[in-house]
Design an enzyme around this catalytic site. Structure first.
Site, mmCIF file in Angstrom:
data_model
loop_
_atom_site.group_PDB
_atom_site.id
_atom_site.type_symbol
_atom_site.label_atom_id
_atom_site.label_comp_id
_atom_site.label_asym_id
_atom_site.label_seq_id
_atom_site.Cartn_x
_atom_site.Cartn_y
_atom_site.Cartn_z
ATOM 1 C CG HIS A 53 -1.928 32.565 1.726
ATOM 2 N ND1 HIS A 53 -0.808 32.974 2.404
ATOM 3 C CD2 HIS A 53 -1.469 31.977 0.588
ATOM 4 C CE1 HIS A 53 0.287 32.664 1.724
ATOM 5 N NE2 HIS A 53 -0.091 32.058 0.607
ATOM 6 C CD GLU A 55 -4.588 33.804 6.847
ATOM 7 O OE1 GLU A 55 -3.600 33.926 7.594
ATOM 8 O OE2 GLU A 55 -4.566 33.170 5.769
ATOM 9 C CB ALA A 165 19.324 -10.556 -4.263
ATOM 10 C CB ALA A 166 19.468 -15.911 -4.147
ATOM 11 N NE ARG A 187 6.244 -0.028 -2.976
ATOM 12 C CZ ARG A 187 6.290 -0.854 -4.009
ATOM 13 N NH1 ARG A 187 5.252 -0.918 -4.850
ATOM 14 N NH2 ARG A 187 7.345 -1.625 -4.210
ATOM 15 N NE ARG A 210 0.650 -4.357 -6.903
ATOM 16 C CZ ARG A 210 1.964 -4.147 -6.923
ATOM 17 N NH1 ARG A 210 2.464 -2.998 -7.377
ATOM 18 N NH2 ARG A 210 2.801 -5.064 -6.484
ATOM 19 C CD GLU A 269 9.715 -0.390 -2.173
ATOM 20 O OE1 GLU A 269 9.318 -1.556 -2.260
ATOM 21 O OE2 GLU A 269 8.955 0.571 -2.105
ATOM 22 C CB ALA A 277 23.864 6.769 -2.403
#
Length: 341
Positions: A53, A55, A165-166, A187, A210, A269, A277
């Site tokens: 640690h 210290e 979505a379609a 991200r 990206r 994502e 969920a």
């Protein structure tokens, strides 16, 4: 005894040293040892799980007896337990340190109590110096201690009528370039990016962060949750980090595993089943909903069942920000605590 100017300067230096340490299971901590005259004798920081640690790292750079009568300036209360390393409070006492100045109390039930042990040994202790700066440095670690698990952000993109979505399943791209760039930036701030096997099989995402075609310096570890096999040629298998696979629906167990690996911020994502969920299990700390001014219709909803059977069971959110991103709009929200909590 008030904090001296030399101690205040030493705390600023200790905070800068702490930032050199890795973010993980242990907090980032820095330490500076001052002579009785206020001169810097030694410096140290924590370099990761299993290493000394801060210290002890600083004390190890001194000759035996050189810390007698010295002041230790530390960004976090010296620990009071034996894990992979011994208690720092005891190390300071045995080194003959006369005074300890620290920024934040250690929130751990097991590791806390170092200040009390120091005082019992006759060491002068002062706490709270630059506490706000120290808290900002290890805010993610502190939240893991409070939650008992990593901080979880759930993100989705949706049409104005709530579709992800379609009707034929296509979803690229609901939102525009500015919104997608914002997702990649967020991200990069996470330790892990989590998707379900359904998303992997349907979209074959790379799960990288990206800037255009270039990878950002920090990449979250890809995590795939679900029983179905991820194909050998899947893009996620070419990620800079080896992906983690969890053939399980036990989300608390998944988060516990990620916590034990030192991951503090988790970015969920997709897809709708996995996001739902996490929400149904009460494991979400932040929601990022990207709203696009398009209409898709159909039954490809951004969320599925989250355990709401009647309006009184609705999962209420508090909006922290509305952020315009080109033609799109980002809602940054968090679950509203139940009344009386």
């Amino acid at each position: 005894m008030a904090v001296t100017e030399a101690e205040r300067d030493a705390m600023s230096r200790a905070l800068a040293l702490a930032a050199h340490g890795p973010r993980g299971v242990n907090p980032q901590v820095g330490a500076v040892i001052l002579s009785p005259a206020g001169e810097v004798l030694s410096e140290g920081w924590h370099r990761g799980a299993g290493t000394p640690h801060a210290e002890v790292d600083a004390l190890s750079r001194l000759a035996p007896g050189a810390a007698a009568g010295a002041t230790a300036v530390v960004t976090l209360e010296p620990c009071n337990h034996t894990g992979r390393t011994g208690p720092c409070a005891l190390a300071l006492i045995e080194a003959g340190v006369a005074r300890v100045v620290y920024a934040l109390d250690d929130p751990g039930v097991v590791s806390g109590g170092g200040a009390e042990r120091l005082r019992a040994a006759g060491v002068s202790v002062e706490s709270g110096e630059q506490a706000d700066a120290a808290e900002g440095l290890i805010a993610a670690w502190l939240e893991v201690q409070r939650l008992g698990r990593p901080h979880v952000t759930v993100k989705w993109a949706q049409s104005l009528d709530g579709r992800a979505a379609a009707p034929d399943g296509t979803s690229q791209w609901i939102t525009g370039p500015a919104a997608r760039a914002d997702v990649h930036r967020r991200r990069a701030g996470a330790d892990a990016i989590v998707v379900g096997t359904g998303t992997v099989l349907a979209d074959d995402p790379a799960l990288t962060a990206r800037d255009g075609d270039a990878l950002l310096p920090h990449q979250p570890v890809p995590v795939v949750v679900g029983a179905r096999e991820t194909p050998a040629e899947a893009a996620v298998r070419r990620h800079p980090h080896a992906p983690l696979f969890f053939p399980s629906r036990d989300l608390p167990a998944v988060l516990a595993d990620l916590r034990d690996r030192g991951m503090q911020r988790v970015f969920v994502e997709g897809g709708p089943t996995l996001a739902s969920a996490f929400l149904a299990a009460g494991l979400v700390d932040e929601v990022l909903a990207y709203l696009a001014p398009v209409l898709l219709g159909g039954d490809r909803l951004a969320l599925t069942d989250i355990g709401v059977g009647t309006i009184t069971d609705a999962r209420r959110l508090t909006i922290d920000e509305w952020i315009p991103l080109g033609p799109d709009l980002l809602a940054v929200a968090r679950p509203t605590p139940p009344e009386g909590s």
